[in-house]
Design a protein around this motif. Structure first.
Motif, PDB file in Angstrom:
ATOM      1  N   GLN A  80       0.836  -1.202   0.000  1.00 52.14           N
ATOM      2  CA  GLN A  80       0.000   0.000   0.000  1.00 52.14           C
ATOM      3  C   GLN A  80       0.868   1.248   0.000  1.00 52.14           C
ATOM      4  OE1 GLN A  80      -2.272  -0.415   3.593  1.00 52.14           O
ATOM      5  NE2 GLN A  80      -3.739  -1.866   2.716  1.00 52.14           N
ATOM      6  N   ASN A  81       0.317   2.329  -0.511  1.00 50.47           N
ATOM      7  CA  ASN A  81       0.992   3.617  -0.407  1.00 50.47           C
ATOM      8  C   ASN A  81       0.870   4.166   1.007  1.00 50.47           C
ATOM      9  OD1 ASN A  81       1.869   3.817  -3.098  1.00 50.47           O
ATOM     10  ND2 ASN A  81      -0.127   4.617  -3.757  1.00 50.47           N
ATOM     11  N   CYS A  82       1.873   4.925   1.397  1.00 48.75           N
ATOM     12  CA  CYS A  82       1.870   5.595   2.705  1.00 48.75           C
ATOM     13  C   CYS A  82       1.689   7.091   2.446  1.00 48.75           C
ATOM     14  CB  CYS A  82       3.176   5.332   3.446  1.00 48.75           C
ATOM     15  SG  CYS A  82       3.267   6.101   5.077  1.00 48.75           S
ATOM     16  N   ILE A  83       0.600   7.648   2.942  1.00 50.40           N
ATOM     17  CA  ILE A  83       0.265   9.044   2.648  1.00 50.40           C
ATOM     18  C   ILE A  83       0.648   9.906   3.861  1.00 50.40           C
ATOM     19  CG2 ILE A  83      -1.489  10.592   1.763  1.00 50.40           C
ATOM     20  CD1 ILE A  83      -0.999   8.000   0.096  1.00 50.40           C
ATOM     21  N   LEU A  84       1.655  10.755   3.658  1.00 47.03           N
ATOM     22  CA  LEU A  84       2.182  11.574   4.743  1.00 47.03           C
ATOM     23  C   LEU A  84       1.845  13.043   4.534  1.00 47.03           C
ATOM     24  CD1 LEU A  84       5.817  10.118   5.116  1.00 47.03           C
ATOM     25  CD2 LEU A  84       3.751   9.455   6.363  1.00 47.03           C
ATOM     26  N   GLY A  85       1.354  13.698   5.580  1.00 46.11           N
ATOM     27  CA  GLY A  85       1.221  15.146   5.602  1.00 46.11           C
ATOM     28  C   GLY A  85       2.434  15.716   6.322  1.00 46.11           C
ATOM     29  N   LEU A  86       3.149  16.624   5.671  1.00 51.13           N
ATOM     30  CA  LEU A  86       4.430  17.085   6.201  1.00 51.13           C
ATOM     31  C   LEU A  86       4.410  18.582   6.508  1.00 51.13           C
ATOM     32  CD1 LEU A  86       6.886  15.087   3.922  1.00 51.13           C
ATOM     33  CD2 LEU A  86       6.001  14.470   6.195  1.00 51.13           C
ATOM     34  N   ALA A  87       5.237  18.951   7.478  1.00 49.74           N
ATOM     35  CA  ALA A  87       5.336  20.337   7.928  1.00 49.74           C
ATOM     36  C   ALA A  87       6.727  20.877   7.637  1.00 49.74           C
ATOM     37  CB  ALA A  87       5.053  20.418   9.427  1.00 49.74           C
ATOM     38  N   THR A  88       6.846  22.193   7.700  1.00 52.77           N
ATOM     39  CA  THR A  88       8.142  22.845   7.541  1.00 52.77           C
ATOM     40  C   THR A  88       8.472  23.612   8.821  1.00 52.77           C
ATOM     41  OG1 THR A  88       6.982  24.635   6.446  1.00 52.77           O
ATOM     42  CG2 THR A  88       8.036  23.006   5.029  1.00 52.77           C
ATOM     43  N   GLY A  89       9.478  24.453   8.756  1.00 59.62           N
ATOM     44  CA  GLY A  89       9.892  25.194   9.942  1.00 59.62           C
ATOM     45  C   GLY A  89      11.002  24.465  10.673  1.00 59.62           C
ATOM     46  N   SER A  90      11.424  25.014  11.801  1.00 58.01           N
ATOM     47  CA  SER A  90      12.555  24.443  12.534  1.00 58.01           C
ATOM     48  C   SER A  90      12.196  23.148  13.259  1.00 58.01           C
ATOM     49  CB  SER A  90      13.091  25.460  13.544  1.00 58.01           C
ATOM     50  OG  SER A  90      12.075  25.838  14.460  1.00 58.01           O
ATOM     51  N   SER A  91      10.923  22.980  13.646  1.00 48.18           N
ATOM     52  CA  SER A  91      10.545  21.827  14.477  1.00 48.18           C
ATOM     53  C   SER A  91      10.845  20.479  13.833  1.00 48.18           C
ATOM     54  CB  SER A  91       9.069  21.910  14.859  1.00 48.18           C
ATOM     55  OG  SER A  91       8.812  23.048  15.635  1.00 48.18           O
ATOM     56  N   PRO A  92      10.532  20.247  12.539  1.00 46.53           N
ATOM     57  CA  PRO A  92      10.729  18.902  11.985  1.00 46.53           C
ATOM     58  C   PRO A  92      12.106  18.646  11.375  1.00 46.53           C
ATOM     59  CG  PRO A  92       9.532  20.232  10.408  1.00 46.53           C
ATOM     60  CD  PRO A  92       9.775  21.111  11.604  1.00 46.53           C
ATOM     61  N   ILE A  93      13.030  19.589  11.449  1.00 47.08           N
ATOM     62  CA  ILE A  93      14.312  19.429  10.753  1.00 47.08           C
ATOM     63  C   ILE A  93      15.039  18.159  11.194  1.00 47.08           C
ATOM     64  CG2 ILE A  93      16.649  20.371  10.574  1.00 47.08           C
ATOM     65  CD1 ILE A  93      15.425  23.134  10.292  1.00 47.08           C
ATOM     66  N   GLY A 127      -6.607   9.725   1.703  1.00 45.42           N
ATOM     67  CA  GLY A 127      -6.531  10.472   2.959  1.00 45.42           C
ATOM     68  C   GLY A 127      -5.177  10.314   3.620  1.00 45.42           C
ATOM     69  N   LEU A 128      -4.889  11.181   4.553  1.00 42.91           N
ATOM     70  CA  LEU A 128      -3.579  11.189   5.210  1.00 42.91           C
ATOM     71  C   LEU A 128      -3.496  10.088   6.264  1.00 42.91           C
ATOM     72  CD1 LEU A 128      -3.268  15.061   5.726  1.00 42.91           C
ATOM     73  CD2 LEU A 128      -2.155  13.681   3.947  1.00 42.91           C
ATOM     74  N   ASP A 129      -2.473   9.233   6.132  1.00 41.60           N
ATOM     75  CA  ASP A 129      -2.217   8.228   7.173  1.00 41.60           C
ATOM     76  C   ASP A 129      -1.582   8.865   8.394  1.00 41.60           C
ATOM     77  OD1 ASP A 129      -3.038   5.833   5.747  1.00 41.60           O
ATOM     78  OD2 ASP A 129      -1.309   6.196   4.449  1.00 41.60           O
ATOM     79  N   PHE A 130      -0.799   9.897   8.156  1.00 47.02           N
ATOM     80  CA  PHE A 130       0.003  10.500   9.233  1.00 47.02           C
ATOM     81  C   PHE A 130       0.191  11.974   8.914  1.00 47.02           C
ATOM     82  CE2 PHE A 130       3.848  11.971  11.222  1.00 47.02           C
ATOM     83  CZ  PHE A 130       4.002  11.237  12.384  1.00 47.02           C
ATOM     84  N   GLN A 131      -0.036  12.826   9.906  1.00 51.33           N
ATOM     85  CA  GLN A 131       0.181  14.263   9.715  1.00 51.33           C
ATOM     86  C   GLN A 131       1.174  14.768  10.749  1.00 51.33           C
ATOM     87  OE1 GLN A 131      -1.164  16.768   7.367  1.00 51.33           O
ATOM     88  NE2 GLN A 131       0.718  17.556   8.298  1.00 51.33           N
ATOM     89  N   LEU A 132       2.256  15.369  10.281  1.00 56.90           N
ATOM     90  CA  LEU A 132       3.261  15.977  11.146  1.00 56.90           C
ATOM     91  C   LEU A 132       2.969  17.468  11.245  1.00 56.90           C
ATOM     92  CD1 LEU A 132       5.894  15.165  12.656  1.00 56.90           C
ATOM     93  CD2 LEU A 132       7.151  15.910  10.614  1.00 56.90           C
ATOM     94  N   LEU A 133       2.990  17.996  12.472  1.00 55.06           N
ATOM     95  CA  LEU A 133       2.668  19.402  12.688  1.00 55.06           C
ATOM     96  C   LEU A 133       3.706  20.076  13.576  1.00 55.06           C
ATOM     97  CD1 LEU A 133      -1.152  19.199  13.594  1.00 55.06           C
ATOM     98  CD2 LEU A 133      -0.184  19.892  11.384  1.00 55.06           C
TER      99      LEU A 133
END
Length: 644
Positions: A58-71, A157-163
């Motif tokens: 299966q595909n893995c659907i990721l929602g990704l964030a920017t900024g300093s937090s996820p670096i 739909g998003l499997d995982f959302q990083l914020l």
């Protein structure tokens, strides 16, 4: 429910609000000592999800964030790909947001950010990368946003959302006022959000006023959400989000309605949570000396009494009855705390010779100490400890100043141009021709273009000359002023390199050369562009590598805070009072840093100039001591001892 896996000895998973110590909390959260270890754990959860999906084809659907937090999360994912074979062939990504208008090639774009930190280093198919387009024509924006939303739905739909979380409580660019049913759309950025972004854009005037963002509803439809927050700057909004009521005024509070959300925090970001800041309000707690001191200061401020005026009733009425029972009486608690705070006050930061130092913050001997003050930028020394600096020189100690970075990035083009034009008018021949070329380069420099080495050198010389003017004013010989120009800083952009062996060696060499009895270092990790933290990490690593050397047995390390936050009263180990005359002298020393006055580039959300912030903070510290029932002074500078 999928959750982060953590070591039992560190933290256990406990649903928010289901246990006594989390009864104020409405969102599950985990607190870590540092963001690096937490980020690795987040990256592992993402990697495990990718692998599980691969096994199911299966595909893995990721929602990704920017900024300093996820670096650091992205850095760990890249490592897992390069060193452990994690493949991204089945990953489809959707980024939360993008500035508008914004070229993809602009170094400030989130398109550039994602490729720089993740996509260029892993095997994700290019067609699987989805980032809002900051150059969509305005007349096409509505349809573009609808199509972006549709594409997420078509992918399953998003499997995982990083914020991350902004200080307005925004997630993505869903600013205050965003509705819980909102979807991908154009939004106008809050002024505070633009202020926070200003350092990366070389000033708020360059920050776009609009952005494209996924909506609250889009985010809440994700199967799993992790929000990361690092640092004391995020503490207030984290508390409001985790413990407050759901409100469009703080969009992140909508996450309280999501059944599978975890906030991953470091100690700074978690510091305002009730169970951490005031655990006695939650339930019985283990009263360590540190917690006792914090509790008594808190009680004084809550009931608006001095330490010696606190009563048994004050303790009992405010959740501290078990502490009272442990110590026997309010008198015992009060006198112990009063003496502890009294003993932090000294007008002799280098120690007072021929005096009993039993209850003094510093040693009496040797009479004249070698002192090494590390300053991350070329003005932190006088901004943060200018009065103490003056006292140390006045009392005969051998004071050395080490400016860790050149500070060139904080000099504006118009300030550099002023100095270049002076140099032009003072030179002739080829030298004048070279300066004219440099002037033309400054004038032609495009917005957000990286400074050339020549411009960086000029701007660094501006900061250097200002620093020498200030140290001469304080009476420090020029040969006691050290410009380290640490390599990590010299990138020409806000984004700095990680600390390196070379950075550490430069600091080690200086410490070994001077063999100081005292080291002062900036412990202000609320610095919005991160230089202070890297500088402190370099110092601590250098100290750790040479701490066994004989001269280090006589070396004490004192941390000071900069222009953003002061130590909490219970944290202070040394408080140096300043007279009105010393306050004025400190102000004048700061004024020598003329390029940083009248519209400094990176001052954060506080519009006051650094000298005003410093004076207000020092006066506030003195008032807090006065309110505890201690002596009243015009101002005080505070320090915390670091035990290595």
């Amino acid at each position: 429910m999928e959750t982060l896996q953590v070591e039992p000895k560190t933290l256990k998973y406990r649903p928010a609000g289901k246990f006594e110590d989390t009864r104020y909390e409405k969102i599950h959260n985990l607190v870590f000592s540092n963001s690096e270890s937490a980020s690795k754990l987040v990256a592992k959860e993402i990697a495990d999800l990718i692998i599980r999906k691969q096994k199911k084809e299966q595909n893995c659907i990721l929602g990704l964030a920017t900024g300093s937090s996820p670096i650091n999360v992205y850095a760990e994912l890249v490592r897992l790909h390069q060193e452990e074979g994690l493949s991204f062939y089945n990953v489809i990504t959707f980024n939360l947001d993008e500035y508008w208008p914004m070229e993809k090639t602009n170094v400030q774009s989130y398109h550039y950010f994602m490729h720089e930190h993740l996509f260029n280093h892993v095997d994700i198919p290019k067609e699987n990368i989805n980032i809002p387009d900051g150059k969509v024509a305005q007349e096409n924006l509505l349809q573009y946003c609808l199509d972006y939303e549709s594409k997420i739905n078509q992918a399953g739909g998003l499997d995982f959302q990083l914020l991350g979380i902004g200080r307005t409580g925004h997630i993505g660019f869903n600013e205050p006022g965003s509705h819980h049913n909102s979807v991908t759309r154009m939004i106008t950025l809050d002024h505070l959000t633009r202020i926070d972004a200003a350092p990366a854009f070389h000033g708020i005037s360059n920050v776009p006023k609009k952005a494209i963002t996924m909506g609250i509803s889009t985010v809440l439809n994700a199967k799993r959400i992790i929000l990361m927050a690092w640092g004391q700057n995020k503490a207030e909004i984290v508390k409001e989000t985790v413990e407050g009521e759901v409100s469009g005024a703080v969009p992140a509070t909508y996450l309280q309605h999501h059944p599978n959300t975890t906030f991953v925090l470091d100690t700074g970001a978690a510091s305002e949570l009730t169970r951490i800041k005031t655990p006695w309000l939650v339930g019985p707690c283990h009263w360590t000396p540190e917690l006792r001191d914090r509790g008594i200061i808190w009680l004084c401020q809550k009931v608006k009494k001095s330490i010696l005026n606190l009563t048994d009733k004050d303790y009992n009425d405010n959740g501290m009855s078990d502490l009272l029972a442990q110590e026997g009486s309010s008198y015992n608690l009060n006198i112990g705390m009063f003496n502890r705070m009294q003993h932090t006050i000294t007008g002799w930061p280098g120690g007072k010779y021929n005096a009993d130092d039993t209850n003094r913050p510093e040693r009496a001997t040797p009479q004249f100490k070698r002192v090494l003050i590390f300053s991350p930028h070329p003005d932190d020394d006088v901004i943060s400890m200018g009065g103490t600096f003056d006292r140390l020189v006045e009392q005969g100690h051998e004071v050395h100043i080490a400016y860790q970075t050149s500070g060139n990035i904080a000099v504006s083009d118009h300030e550099a141009l002023k100095f270049a034009e002076i140099a032009r008018d003072l030179t002739t021949g080829q030298d004048r021709s070279n300066i004219v070329s440099l002037i033309d380069e400054i004038k032609d420099r495009k917005e957000n273009e990286v400074n050339s080495p020549e411009i960086r050198k000029l701007k660094g010389l501006v900061r250097r000359s200002e620093s020498l003017a200030a140290t001469r004013f304080e009476g420090v010989p020029d040969d006691h002023v050290h410009f380290l120009n640490l390599p990590f800083y010299e990138t020409g952009t806000i984004k700095k390199s990680p600390m390196s062996i070379k950075d550490i060696q430069i600091v080690k060499d200086l410490i070994e050369e001077i063999k100081p009895h005292q080291i002062y270092a900036a412990g202000d990790l609320a610095d919005p562009h991160g230089t202070h933290k890297v500088c402190l990490d370099i110092i601590m690593t250098a100290i750790d590598e040479i701490k066994e050397k004989k001269f280090m047995e006589d070396c004490w390390v004192w941390l000071y805070r900069g222009a953003w936050h002061e130590f909490e009263l219970h944290e202070i180990d040394m408080a140096v009072p300043l007279s009105p005359d010393q306050v004025l002298k400190k102000r004048q020393a700061i004024f020598f840093h003329q390029s940083q006055k009248d519209g400094v580039m990176f001052q954060g959300e506080d519009i006051r100039e650094f000298w005003v912030r410093a004076e207000d903070r020092n006066k506030e510290t003195a008032l807090k001591y006065r309110d505890l029932g201690l002596a009243e002074y015009a101002a005080m500078e505070a320090f915390k001892r670091y035990h290595f």
